[in-house]
Every structure is written in structure tokens, then in C-alpha cells.
Scaffold this active site. Structure first.
Site, mmCIF file in Angstrom:
data_model
loop_
_atom_site.group_PDB
_atom_site.id
_atom_site.type_symbol
_atom_site.label_atom_id
_atom_site.label_comp_id
_atom_site.label_asym_id
_atom_site.label_seq_id
_atom_site.Cartn_x
_atom_site.Cartn_y
_atom_site.Cartn_z
ATOM 1 N N LYS A 83 16.488 31.079 20.466
ATOM 2 C CA LYS A 83 17.070 31.231 19.144
ATOM 3 C C LYS A 83 16.034 31.611 18.086
ATOM 4 C CE LYS A 83 21.318 28.884 20.024
ATOM 5 N NZ LYS A 83 21.061 28.271 21.348
HETATM 6 C C1 LIG Z 1 22.000 28.227 22.231
HETATM 7 C C2 LIG Z 1 21.498 28.119 23.615
HETATM 8 C C3 LIG Z 1 22.217 28.656 24.680
HETATM 9 C C4 LIG Z 1 23.563 29.311 24.495
HETATM 10 O O1 LIG Z 1 23.479 30.528 23.781
HETATM 11 P P1 LIG Z 1 24.785 31.144 23.123
HETATM 12 O O2 LIG Z 1 24.337 32.355 22.403
HETATM 13 O O3 LIG Z 1 25.352 30.111 22.208
HETATM 14 O O4 LIG Z 1 25.716 31.447 24.246
HETATM 15 C C5 LIG Z 1 21.665 28.560 25.942
HETATM 16 N N1 LIG Z 1 20.482 27.941 26.155
HETATM 17 C C6 LIG Z 1 19.782 27.401 25.152
HETATM 18 C C7 LIG Z 1 18.503 26.717 25.467
HETATM 19 C C8 LIG Z 1 20.250 27.479 23.850
HETATM 20 O O5 LIG Z 1 19.546 26.960 22.874
#
Ligand SMILES: *Cc1c(COP(=O)(O)O)cnc(C)c1O
Length: 430
Positions: free
Chosen positions: A107
Site C-alpha cells: 500500500k
Molecule cells: C490491503 C492488502 C491486501 C488486499 O489488497 P486489496 O487491494 O484490498 O485487494 C493484501 N495483502 C496485504 C498485505 C494488504 O495490506
């Protein structure tokens, strides 16, 4: 860049408006009216390009009419200044490690790009905003880190009390400065619902200058398409059809991949991997989309019962279920299978998966099991140290914890507890 609302394609805005509004007033999601095609020369060059160079080319195709090229180039160089290794795990399977940014999860890509884009527009206008974000763990820390100290921006992060890992909680609650952590006595779905309700209250939203940083914000999706190009460039030399597996919760990451494919990237097939919150895999199987309350799992950043980007996926396929199923396959695994994958892959491949990557690994291995002439890459979305409690309990050995993460554990938590009610959030905002 023109964008429309998935609930009303007459409602059109530019990128700056979509960036700051987050959500259209009709409860739809912003989608680009047109997804730019990138030239063949760009794809031919991919193996030689750096990630910031790829980022510049892709973001320019979307945003050059609103952000000067020179500014975009600076944003890309500054936001994507960390490694993104593609690691061979076994013969057909690679891991795309997206966790080398400052908060050790993918993210960072979206949050860092978005914070810098907002910073550019706010500096021009001199306005102030309040970012409201719901997190199941990693979004919050990426946003807290991406926006820390950015002028004219206040950030409030809602997280479900007791439902994020201790380390995630420390990342959320120790930033200080312009960042406040709201500890909600409820689930992630409650947090998400409260944030949505606050945005839909137009008077409040305007008065407080509310803006979103969730994966519903289009400014998170564009940077989340970049590393698909990068992975393709790194694996082109293998000369085999490339499949990409995305461990998913709100499906923002997967939607970024679908954007990349629409821009012309020859990804053969997408694999959507979930834990027991298998709303999208079920939809792919049956054609019925049935959101339901989320279930807690060890891959908690994917504990989502009503995936917020589903409307965008539908829009990309013109609501044609058949078309979506021919581009995306769904798989779901429970915690036992996830743990077993972590144990086996460490034992045989000497590769430490985190619980989210483990779900992705399982789905990809399953998909490739009868496709010996193809290869695949799964997105390793978080550093195993971010989930060291689960990792240690599962494999019997603590993963190496990077020093900056160790230091954060000693800091004191600052949070504001609120009940899982929209009214409580509104009162706080006023
Ligand atoms: C947010 C997140 C996901 C999921 O991603 P999305 O875009 O919400 O599908 C998967 N793994 C981790 C470690 C995350 O932080």
C-alpha cells in the site's frame, strides 16, 4: 483525465476533483472514461526501464493534462525509490515483492503517490483538507507514513480495535503530527461503513473538507498498475505466457492489474486469491454477487466482506460475468491451508511467505498445476515480519525483523476510542 461515476456515466469530473472527492455523490466509484493505450515501443523497452521510469510513462498517459510532466517525473522518482524484486520461488512460480517500501506492504505505492499528487494541487490552491480512511491494517500505516507532515492535510484513520496486528497498530498510532488514529469498537466493515456515511453527508463533507485515501480513491489505483509492467519486464526473458495472481481483499490491487492489461500489457490471465472471505471467487463461480459480513483470518488485510472495488471490476467488463470469468479465475483458501503453504515453501524452497502471499502462492500453484508451459507471478503484498506472530507460531522460527519495525514497537500508542456508530464519527469530525 476525465472520469465518470459507475452509478451515472453522465457525472464527469477531472482527476483533481476525483482525487479530493474520493467518492462521487451517488455512491458509485470514479472510473477513467478512457484507459490510455501505451505504444508497442514502451512494451519492447520494459526490461530496460526502472520502476520510476515506468511510473512516469504510465502516469503521464493518464495525467499529463493536469500535472506538468516535470512534476510527475519528480513525484515518481520520489515515491518509488525502493526495490521491487522479482524472486524465483520454484520452477514456474515467482514472487513479486511489493513490501520494500517504508511500511513494508504494497500500500506504500498508492499512498506515496497519492500524498504527493495531493500535495501538488494543495500547494497550488492553498486549501486545507481532512483525509478520512478506514483500514484493516496496512492502508492506515501506509497513509500515515505517506501523508506525515504534509502541509494543509489532516489525517484520521479508523481501525477495528483488536483486529489488526500489534505491529500494525503501532504503525497506525505512533505517527503523531497531523495523523490521528481512531480505534473503532467494531469490525473493518463498520469502519468502512462509517467512512462512507461521513462522505455521503454532503454538508459535513464540505464543511470539513473531507477526502478519502482508501483503495476507492482513483489516485491509489494508477500507481497500483505500475508493478505489473515491471514484473512483466523482469520475466519477459522466460518467453512464456505470464499469469498474475493477486491476494485480494478490496480488490484495488487486482483492479490496478486489470488497468495495466487494458493499457496493453500482455498478461495472460489473472488469478484472484482470497481467504475465507470468498465473495468474488463465489461470484466468478456462480454469477451471484453476495457481500456478507467479513470473517477474521490470519491474512487479516484481506478480511473484507464487501469488496469496495467490485463495481470497478464490473465496469471494466461492462457487467458481463462471462467476460470477467475468461479474464479472472477465483480461488479461496482457509487458514490451515495458508499455514501449511508457509511451512512447506519455507522447508522446500527456503522462502518465507507472509500469510497474504501464502494465499496467493496457493492459488497460483493450483492454477499452474495443469499448465506446464506457462509461468506465474504472485504478489507478495507484505513483509513476513509485519505478521511475525503468525509466522513464528506457524513455522516455529521468527522471521528477521527489520530495525525500523523493531524501533516502532517501543513507541507509545496514541488512539481515540469510538463506538462503531456513524454518529460518533460525525461528532468527532465536528
Ligand atoms: C490491503 C492488502 C491486501 C488486499 O489488497 P486489496 O487491494 O484490498 O485487494 C493484501 N495483502 C496485504 C498485505 C494488504 O495490506
Amino acid at each position: 483525465m476525465k472520469l465518470y461515476s459507475t452509478k451515472n456515466n453522465q457525472h464527469q469530473v477531472n482527476f483533481e476533483q476525483a482525487l479530493f472527492k474520493g467518492l462521487p455523490p451517488d455512491n458509485g466509484l470514479y472510473m477513467p472514461s478512457e484507459i490510455p493505450q501505451l505504444p508497442a515501443t514502451f512494451f519492447a523497452q520494459l526490461p530496460e526501464l526502472t520502476l520510476p521510469q515506468i511510473a512516469f510513462e504510465v502516469s503521464k498517459a493518464f495525467l499529463a493534462d493536469e500535472i506538468p510532466e516535470q512534476v510527475l517525473e519528480e513525484i515518481c522518482n520520489d515515491a518509488f525509490n525502493f526495490d521491487v524484486p522479482v524472486v524465483k520461488v520454484e520452477e514456474q512460480i515467482h514472487a513479486l515483492e511489493l513490501f520494500h517500501g517504508p511500511t513494508y506492504a504494497f500500500k506504500d505505492f498508492g499512498a506515496r503517490f497519492m500524498a504527493r499528487a495531493m500535495g501538488y494541487f494543495l500547494k497550488k490552491s492553498g486549501e486545507q483538507i481532512h483525509i478520512l480512511v478506514a483500514t484493516s491494517g496496512d492502508t492506515g500505516s501506509a497513509v500515515a507514513h505517506g501523508f506525515l507532515g504534509v502541509e494543509n492535510i489532516k489525517v484520521s484513520i479508523l481501525y477495528p480495535s483488536g483486529k489488526v496486528s500489534p505491529l500494525q497498530e503501532k504503525q497506525l498510532t505512533t505517527a503523531g503530527q497531523n495523523i490521528t488514529a481512531l480505534e473503532v469498537e467494531g469490525t473493518f466493515d463498520d469502519c468502512q461503513r462509517m467512512v462512507k456515511a461521513a462522505f455521503l453527508d454532503q454538508e459535513l463533507s464540505e464543511k470539513c473538507g473531507l477526502s478519502s485515501a482508501n483503495s476507492i480513491n482513483i489516485a491509489r489505483l494508477i500507481p497500483q498498475s505500475l508493478y505489473y509492467f515491471w514484473a512483466y519486464g523482469q520475466l519477459q526473458k522466460e518467453g512464456k505466457p505470464l499469469n498474475v495472481c493477486v491476494p485480494s481483499g478490496n480488490f484495488g490491487n487486482l483492479t490496478g492489474g486489470l488497468f495495466a492489461q487494458k493499457m496493453g500489457l500482455p498478461i495472460k490471465h489473472f488469478i484472484a486469491a482470497t481467504n475465507l472471505n470468498d465473495i468474488v471467487p463465489q461470484y466468478l463461480k456462480s454469477g451471484n454477487y453476495q457481500p456478507r459480513p467479513s470473517i477474521a483470518t490470519i491474512s487479516n488485510a484481506m478480511d473484507v466482506g464487501a469488496p469496495s472495488n467490485f463495481q470497478r471490476m464490473e465496469a471494466l467488463f461492462n457487467k458481463d460475468w462471462k467476460a470477467m470469468t475468461s479474464a479472472v479465475s477465483g480461488y479461496a483458501f482457509d487458514d490451515d491451508a495458508t499455514r501449511q503453504a508457509m511451512v512447506e515453501v519455507l522447508k522446500h524452497q527456503k522462502y518465507q511467505l507472509d500469510p497474504h502471499g501464502a494465499v496467493g502462492y496457493l492459488a497460483l500453484a493450483d492454477y499452474l498445476s495443469d499448465r506446464p508451459d506457462e509461468i506465474g507471478v504472485f504478489l507478495e503484498t507484505a513483509h513476513p515480519a509485519k505478521f511475525h506472530e503468525v509466522v513464528t507460531a506457524t513455522v516455529g522460527k521468527q522471521p528477521e525483523i527489520p530495525t525500523p519495525l523493531l524501533q516502532i514497537l517501543d513507541k507509545e500508542k496514541h488512539s481515540l476510542k469510538i463506538p462503531a456508530e456513524t454518529e460518533a464519527l460525525k461528532k468527532y469530525l465536528q
